[in-house]
Design a protein around this motif. Structure first.
Motif, PDB file in Angstrom:
ATOM      1  N   TYR A   1       0.803  -1.229   0.000  1.00  0.00           N
ATOM      2  CA  TYR A   1       0.000   0.000   0.000  1.00  0.00           C
ATOM      3  C   TYR A   1       0.836   1.279   0.000  1.00  0.00           C
ATOM      4  CZ  TYR A   1      -4.454  -2.387   0.422  1.00  0.00           C
ATOM      5  OH  TYR A   1      -5.566  -3.148   0.156  1.00  0.00           O
ATOM      6  N   LEU A   2       2.049   1.210   0.519  1.00  0.00           N
ATOM      7  CA  LEU A   2       2.927   2.379   0.491  1.00  0.00           C
ATOM      8  C   LEU A   2       4.020   2.243  -0.559  1.00  0.00           C
ATOM      9  CD1 LEU A   2       3.322   3.055   4.329  1.00  0.00           C
ATOM     10  CD2 LEU A   2       1.806   4.200   2.712  1.00  0.00           C
ATOM     11  N   GLY A   3       4.159   1.036  -1.097  1.00  0.00           N
ATOM     12  CA  GLY A   3       5.175   0.818  -2.126  1.00  0.00           C
ATOM     13  C   GLY A   3       6.587   0.812  -1.585  1.00  0.00           C
ATOM     14  N   ILE A   4       6.730   0.591  -0.269  1.00  0.00           N
ATOM     15  CA  ILE A   4       8.053   0.632   0.362  1.00  0.00           C
ATOM     16  C   ILE A   4       8.445  -0.781   0.768  1.00  0.00           C
ATOM     17  CG2 ILE A   4       9.450   1.620   2.211  1.00  0.00           C
ATOM     18  CD1 ILE A   4       7.427   3.898   2.366  1.00  0.00           C
ATOM     19  N   ALA A   5       9.190  -1.436  -0.070  1.00  0.00           N
ATOM     20  CA  ALA A   5       9.694  -2.779   0.241  1.00  0.00           C
ATOM     21  C   ALA A   5      11.055  -2.651   0.911  1.00  0.00           C
ATOM     22  CB  ALA A   5       9.816  -3.610  -1.033  1.00  0.00           C
TER      23      ALA A   5
END
Length: 322
Positions: A258-262
């Motif tokens: 959902y935040l695109g922060i892997a």
């Protein structure tokens, strides 16, 4: 290659180390809400692992005791793999929605197998069924509390946890792809579809933890643990590790989808942000747990339907691009 190995081992290890403090944080939050002092933060999680490791293991009364004792290890490895896949987003074979769902379903299935194998005297439902000649109860199906827990786990898998899996699917719809690499870098949360999906994810997250108010799988909370009742010593420690790793893994997955922060080992700030977001979810769950009783399926089904409705609205909004 070395960087990939470090990602698959190092980042989940950091996450697991943090997760051992989560039970203590949750108990402290719940105690404050209920106007109690509560235990120290390190006791319920971190020190509990060492306490169980030093205890003498008891042989479970199970049909296949070795398999029964191994099942928490299976869950732990599966959850570790899920976390590792979010750090290796370019591996298309498993770093996709199908791979993530498949692995998480294995973790859920373990509880059904546990309940099917375990059969203790304590778990036999009271009163005992009369088997004397002429009794009206001859042929009645016996069900232990562990088996009852397995049935409840099956219901949670088929109905209860559906909103969670629906919520994991929504970010992939926005990218018209099933691969993690296409989702990472996209701030999907701040869209209408993302907001509805996030609400659905949060409810599904609490359901997946199988804690209050969705702890019906455990037939008697804190006294009889249903399918997991016979785990002792190092096996109980491993089971606690599974619960802790599950909490932070699902929270981290939200940050990725959902935040695109892997979590990327070459960019340490992404690891910090991802794990910070992941730690918020157990805190929210602890607050919900403090205010709610155990739901029966009469409440679980409507709640699951409500969360599913939120997810469907999220899907429609995403398809419409809003």
């Amino acid at each position: 290659m070395i960087e990939e190995i470090l990602s698959a081992i190092g980042i989940p290890l950091i996450a697991f180390s943090l997760s051992t403090w989560i039970p203590g944080m949750q108990r402290k939050i719940q105690a404050r809400i209920q106007q109690r002092i509560g235990p120290s933060i390190a006791t319920p999680g971190f020190w509990a692992l060492f306490k169980f490791l030093y205890k003498i293991p008891k042989e479970p009364v199970a049909k296949m005791p070795n398999l029964y004792k191994t099942l928490p290890l299976v869950s732990f490895v599966v959850l570790w793999a899920v976390f590792a896949l979010t750090t290796l987003i370019h591996y298309h074979i498993l770093s996709n929605e199908i791979g993530l769902i498949g692995l998480l379903k294995i973790e859920e299935m373990v509880y059904i197998i546990m309940g099917s194998l375990s059969n203790t005297v304590m778990g036999i439902r009271m009163p005992f069924i009369d088997e004397c000649k002429g009794s009206g109860f001859l042929g009645t199906i016996k069900m232990t509390l562990e088996q009852l827990g397995a049935v409840r786990a099956f219901k949670m898998i088929t109905i209860g946890s559906f909103p969670f899996y629906l919520a994991t699917f929504i970010p992939f719809i926005s990218q018209h792809s099933i691969f993690l690499k296409d989702v990472v870098g996209n701030m999907f949360l701040f869209t209408l579809g993302g907001l509805f999906g996030a609400l659905c994810y949060l409810i599904g997250y609490i359901i997946m933890l199988k804690e209050y108010p969705f702890s019906i799988m455990h037939t008697k909370a804190d006294v009889i643990e249903g399918p997991t009742m016979e785990y002792s010593a190092k096996y109980r420690a491993l089971y606690l590790c599974v619960k802790e790793l599950l909490m932070i893994t699902l929270g981290s997955l939200f940050a990725t989808l959902y935040l695109g922060i892997a979590p990327d080992i070459s960019n340490p700030i992404t690891i910090v942000i991802n794990l910070a977001v992941a730690m918020l979810f157990p805190i929210i769950a602890a607050i919900v747990n403090a205010f709610t009783p155990v739901f029966t399926f009469r409440q679980v089904y409507p709640m699951s339907l409500f969360a599913t409705t939120l997810g469907i609205i999220g899907v429609l909004c995403t398809l419409l691009g809003i």
